[in-house]
Design a protein around this motif. Sequence first.
Motif: not given
Length: 148
Positions: A105-109, A111-116, A133-136, A143-144
């Motif tokens: 799993r992503p740990k930063s940046g 991709l991490k925001g999308i994961l959260k 509900f979105g992906l991007f 992200f913060k």
Amino acid sequence: MIEAIGFFLLGFVLMEVSGWAIHKYLMHGPLWMIHRTHHEHSNSFFELNDLFSLLFGGIAVLLIVLGVGELDYRFWMGTGISTYGMLYFFLHDVLIHRRVKWLDRPKSGFLKGILKAHQAHHQSRKRDGAVSFGLFLVPRKYFKQKER
């Protein structure tokens, strides 16, 4: 060529926008019985919810086939939708849900925001009460967020 790029991007963006609306209003609405399988734990590789990917992929293939002879707008929109689908698979199924364990799993940046954001969406296992509900296109707050 600019026109082709425009239709490609239009297909990609329309997929994110329509995907958000379909996810929020249909999958968490009248189609919950299908989508619910994605919010419940399962030991199976496939979910009934995967039917949505087949539907969207089928639309992309149809557009590509209809437009390939002339390389018209249908072809480019279909390739935009297909590209969205490939990125969706990579982000959602590989990185987030780890249905295929190719990467951690992503740990930063970004991709991490999308994961959260996706983790926040799955905090609710019910039809109502879900967020993001979105992906991007996800709320900036993911992200913060600081690590807990």
